[in-house]
Design a protein around this motif. Sequence first.
Motif, PDB file in Angstrom:
ATOM      1  N   GLU A  69       0.832  -1.208   0.000  1.00 34.76           N
ATOM      2  CA  GLU A  69       0.000   0.000   0.000  1.00 34.76           C
ATOM      3  C   GLU A  69       0.871   1.264   0.000  1.00 34.76           C
ATOM      4  OE1 GLU A  69      -4.060   1.543   2.119  1.00 34.76           O
ATOM      5  OE2 GLU A  69      -2.666   0.382   3.350  1.00 34.76           O
ATOM      6  N   ALA A  70       1.928   1.272   0.791  1.00 34.17           N
ATOM      7  CA  ALA A  70       2.830   2.429   0.840  1.00 34.17           C
ATOM      8  C   ALA A  70       3.518   2.642  -0.505  1.00 34.17           C
ATOM      9  CB  ALA A  70       3.845   2.248   1.959  1.00 34.17           C
ATOM     10  N   LEU A 130       2.384   1.725  -3.479  1.00 33.65           N
ATOM     11  CA  LEU A 130       1.378   2.219  -4.418  1.00 33.65           C
ATOM     12  C   LEU A 130       1.104   3.704  -4.200  1.00 33.65           C
ATOM     13  CD1 LEU A 130      -1.148  -0.764  -4.372  1.00 33.65           C
ATOM     14  CD2 LEU A 130       0.347  -0.092  -6.274  1.00 33.65           C
ATOM     15  N   ALA A 131       1.019   4.107  -2.947  1.00 38.14           N
ATOM     16  CA  ALA A 131       0.745   5.518  -2.642  1.00 38.14           C
ATOM     17  C   ALA A 131       1.821   6.431  -3.208  1.00 38.14           C
ATOM     18  CB  ALA A 131       0.612   5.704  -1.133  1.00 38.14           C
ATOM     19  N   LYS A 132       3.082   5.992  -3.158  1.00 36.05           N
ATOM     20  CA  LYS A 132       4.170   6.790  -3.725  1.00 36.05           C
ATOM     21  C   LYS A 132       4.001   6.998  -5.223  1.00 36.05           C
ATOM     22  CE  LYS A 132       7.864   5.571  -0.497  1.00 36.05           C
ATOM     23  NZ  LYS A 132       9.196   4.923  -0.382  1.00 36.05           N
ATOM     24  N   GLY A 155       0.898   7.211  -6.666  1.00 37.51           N
ATOM     25  CA  GLY A 155      -0.419   7.776  -6.914  1.00 37.51           C
ATOM     26  C   GLY A 155      -1.539   6.761  -7.019  1.00 37.51           C
ATOM     27  N   LYS A 178      -3.862   3.345  -5.109  1.00 35.73           N
ATOM     28  CA  LYS A 178      -4.366   2.825  -3.840  1.00 35.73           C
ATOM     29  C   LYS A 178      -4.690   1.344  -4.009  1.00 35.73           C
ATOM     30  CE  LYS A 178      -8.733   5.158  -4.884  1.00 35.73           C
ATOM     31  NZ  LYS A 178      -8.364   5.521  -6.229  1.00 35.73           N
ATOM     32  N   ASP A 201      -6.916  -0.072  -6.663  1.00 29.42           N
ATOM     33  CA  ASP A 201      -6.390  -0.130  -8.027  1.00 29.42           C
ATOM     34  C   ASP A 201      -5.715  -1.463  -8.333  1.00 29.42           C
ATOM     35  OD1 ASP A 201      -7.106   2.568  -8.733  1.00 29.42           O
ATOM     36  OD2 ASP A 201      -5.426   3.259  -7.498  1.00 29.42           O
TER      37      ASP A 201
END
Length: 132
Positions: free
Chosen positions: A59-60, A62-64, A66, A68, A71
Amino acid sequence: MVERISSGAVWEDRVGYRRAVKDGPHIWVSGTVAVGEDGQPFAPGDMEAQTRRCLAIIEAALAKLGAKMSDVRRTRVFVTDMSPEAQAAFGRAHSAVFGEFPPASALYGVSALAAPEFIVEVEADAYLGGEG
């Protein structure tokens, strides 16, 4: 443009890979084991806790880039214990994250992972092209 992000794991430079790579709307997250903030194996022997930790690291990443967890379109999961209890523990953690937007997935039993303390490894593929 291709984006590559690192999680800071020592293996990334030693082996020559990155935690995740984004190319257009596609993101591929490398095999992820349960490493704690201290760089040590997280919750050795606890399938559910290790799965939750793997998914938090994913998750971290993916967040970097853009993205979530909703997705994510596919996960591949490698476990060293295929007992019904271990599968149930993995399933609880995976469905807690993906229950509302389940991806395609596969669960593979393997003889070993990068270290004996790791009992689960998760890969994820995400797509940012919309909900279709």
